[in-house]
Write an enzyme that holds these catalytic residues in place. Structure first.
Site, mmCIF file in Angstrom:
data_model
loop_
_atom_site.group_PDB
_atom_site.id
_atom_site.type_symbol
_atom_site.label_atom_id
_atom_site.label_comp_id
_atom_site.label_asym_id
_atom_site.label_seq_id
_atom_site.Cartn_x
_atom_site.Cartn_y
_atom_site.Cartn_z
ATOM 1 N N GLU A 430 83.483 -47.815 125.830
ATOM 2 C CA GLU A 430 82.790 -46.949 125.612
ATOM 3 C C GLU A 430 81.045 -47.291 125.321
ATOM 4 O OE1 GLU A 430 83.675 -44.207 126.457
ATOM 5 O OE2 GLU A 430 86.084 -44.430 125.973
ATOM 6 N N GLY A 431 80.927 -48.447 125.953
ATOM 7 C CA GLY A 431 79.517 -49.081 126.023
ATOM 8 C C GLY A 431 79.484 -50.371 124.877
#
Length: 578
Positions: A430-431
């Site tokens: 998710e980053g």
């Protein structure tokens, strides 16, 4: 783990949140009794139905049998219980079989589920996040078919972005979507790192997938968003397999009970969602919710690890006067120091994730357009911090718990080592940390001109003005003013992108130190009129947390001063043939 104690602390942290109080004033159907009932019910469900899966899931993992993924034993039964009792749909809209309760209340419950077995709980995260994307961008046919079944848990959903040569660099996605003469879209390509990309828990899986509909030179502007079902209706009234095959399940360090799949798509039928070539902006509705979910997963890991360490320190006896019985190790000053550091970071993070969820709720529950924009700017500023430091504190607290347990913590007799393995991925998916730092710098400080920070500063100053403990308030205000000075410094560096990006990680950590001080000040407020030992515990670690936040701010400031030419050595790729 003491789920009842975690539920009590969660309820108290909501009680002292101004954002949560403001939300309750606008939603009169919510009352303290209902809120307590939901949180305590989630704790009981976690303890009785989900926690028993943790060791089984870690030991058994998931298996690929005849091209399909088989989940660990007990998953199906626990999933159906979770959905039948309404836990999946707490904050989902009524159209999706949901109860339309606040996101903050769902977040409180979800963190308890993640404390019990994060690998199992991941299936709920992607499924419910997909509901909001479909609700926003699906046509009437897709919405009516998928929303009720996703919300009820009959079907599930994934998010499909990454490819072997396109991870964070989404603009290099090569998976194609082509529209045939019959007007139907078909997907061909390979996707990887798909959590619960295949499984036997639900009867049907819908993949929210980014595929190229425009030329490659358009980058992200040539991507569209699709819903790709893993099965399609057949003439008999049942379903047949679509053009999707599982190539493999990844062998991972942790989260063994969450199958991470590589999927091959071969002319798989798909439904276009929203506008053509607007896929990435539309999918961010899901990505943002998944980042909040990751923050909650990290918080849950930290809470579980802290609970293990505290219990062990009270039970394990070692040391003391040789002529007497050994004493609990919690009586040793250094052990108490370690536990205090773990506790102040964990509970500040706990309060922060609940606060952020309540802010998002307020942004979605206001008729005032200007207020809504301010709340969206504030949540956008805070989300990279929640995602990244939820992940880091979860992992670091699991590591610290192993240190408290000593050799026992390094064995599988205690779950601390599993928490460490399971949580290592949180700062990656998710980053990554670097992506969160660049998002804060480029989008939130430069593009948005620091609007979210200004709104945050106003809130912190208002909370400090109400604080009875002036010393604590002044500490929090000092950390805030130092962050504002750093923000001005990085704003001036906009013309020197290399120097600014070299310091982006340090700026991210300075921003966290400010949030840490803010939440620690809130914990201290529980000492104004302490009701019992829980309030005194939270207030005491809040005092310590303020000093820890000051130390972290000082460290971040020093890192911001490192010259770019020292921080970025002249690295070059080695010649593999030399």
């Amino acid at each position: 783990m003491s789920f009842a104690r975690q539920a009590d602390i969660t309820a108290r942290l909501l009680e002292v949140s101004p954002s949560w109080s403001e939300l309750l004033s606008r939603r009169e159907e919510l009352d303290t009794g209902l809120i307590r009932m939901v949180i305590e019910g989630a704790a009981q469900f976690s303890e009785n139905r989900i926690a028993p899966l943790a060791q089984i899931a870690d030991r058994e993992g998931c298996r690929l049998v005849n091209g399909r993924v088989v989940a660990p034993q007990g998953y199906k039964e626990a999933w159906h219980a979770l959905c039948d009792e309404g836990w999946l749909g707490l904050d989902l809209p009524a159209e999706a079989a949901g109860q339309d309760l606040p996101l903050a209340l769902h977040t409180a419950a979800q963190m308890l589920f993640d404390c019990a077995c994060p690998a199992f709980a991941m299936l709920a995260g992607s499924t419910r996040s997909a509901v909001f994307v479909l609700d926003a961008f699906g046509d009437e046919e897709a919405r009516s078919e998928w929303l009720p079944r996703l919300g009820a848990g009959e079907w599930s959903a994934t998010i499909c972005i990454s490819e072997p040569d396109a991870g964070s660099d989404v603009g290099r996605i090569r998976t194609r979507a082509d529209r045939g003469p019959d007007g139907r879209w078909r997907i061909s390509g390979q996707k990887c790192w798909i959590s619960f990309g295949d499984h036997d828990v639900t009867s049907r899986i819908g993949h929210l997938l980014l595929a190229r509909t425009g030329p490659a030179e358009l980058g992200t502007r040539g991507l569209s968003l699709f819903l790709v079902p893993d099965s399609l209706p057949d003439d008999s009234g049942g379903y047949r397999r679509s053009g999707i095959a599982v190539e493999r399940i990844e062998e991972k360090l942790g989260l063994h009970g969450s199958p991470t799949c590589v999927l091959n798509f071969e002319q798989a039928e798909a439904i276009l969602l929203g506008e053509l070539n607007r896929g990435l902006p539309q999918l961010f509705l899901m990505i943002e919710r998944m980042r909040l979910l990751t923050a909650g997963q990290g918080t849950a890991t930290a809470l579980a690890a802290l609970d293990i360490a505290e219990r062990y320190a009270c039970e394990r006896r070692q040391g003391g006067a040789p002529e007497r019985a050994p004493i609990p190790i919690i009586e040793h000053c250094d052990v108490r120091r370690q536990l205090t550091v773990m506790a102040c970071r964990t509970q500040a993070l706990h309060a922060f994730v609940l606060e952020l969820a309540a802010i998002i709720d307020l942004a979605n529950f206001t008729g005032n357009e200007a207020e809504g924009r301010d709340l969206e700017a504030l949540s956008a500023w805070l989300l990279p911090l929640a995602k990244n430091f939820g992940a880091e504190i979860g992992f670091e607290t699991a590591s610290a718990a192993i240190q408290i347990l000593g050799g026992a913590g390094y064995t599988k007799e205690w779950p601390a080592e599993r928490l460490l393995r399971d949580s290592r991925i949180l700062s990656i998916f998710e980053g990554t940390t670097g992506m969160q730092a660049l998002d804060l710098l480029h989008r939130r400080l430069w593009k948005d001109e620091g609007r979210g920070l200004r709104i945050l500063a106003d809130r912190i100053r208002q909370e400090a003005a109400r604080a009875a403990d002036r010393e604590a308030a002044n500490l929090a205000l000092d950390v805030l003013s130092r962050l504002e000075a750093l923000a001005e410094h990085f704003s001036r560096l906009r013309t020197d992108r290399g120097a600014a990006e070299t310091g982006a990680d340090a700026f991210l950590r300075a921003a966290w130190a400010c949030v840490f001080a803010w939440m620690s000040l809130r914990l201290v407020s529980l000492l104004d009129k302490p009701r019992d030992e829980t309030d005194r515990y939270l207030g005491a670690i809040g005092r310590y947390g303020l000093h820890e936040a000051e130390v972290e701010m000082t460290a971040a400031e020093k890192r911001c001063q490192i010259p770019a030419d020292l921080a970025a050595a002249p690295w070059s790729a080695p010649d593999p043939w030399s």
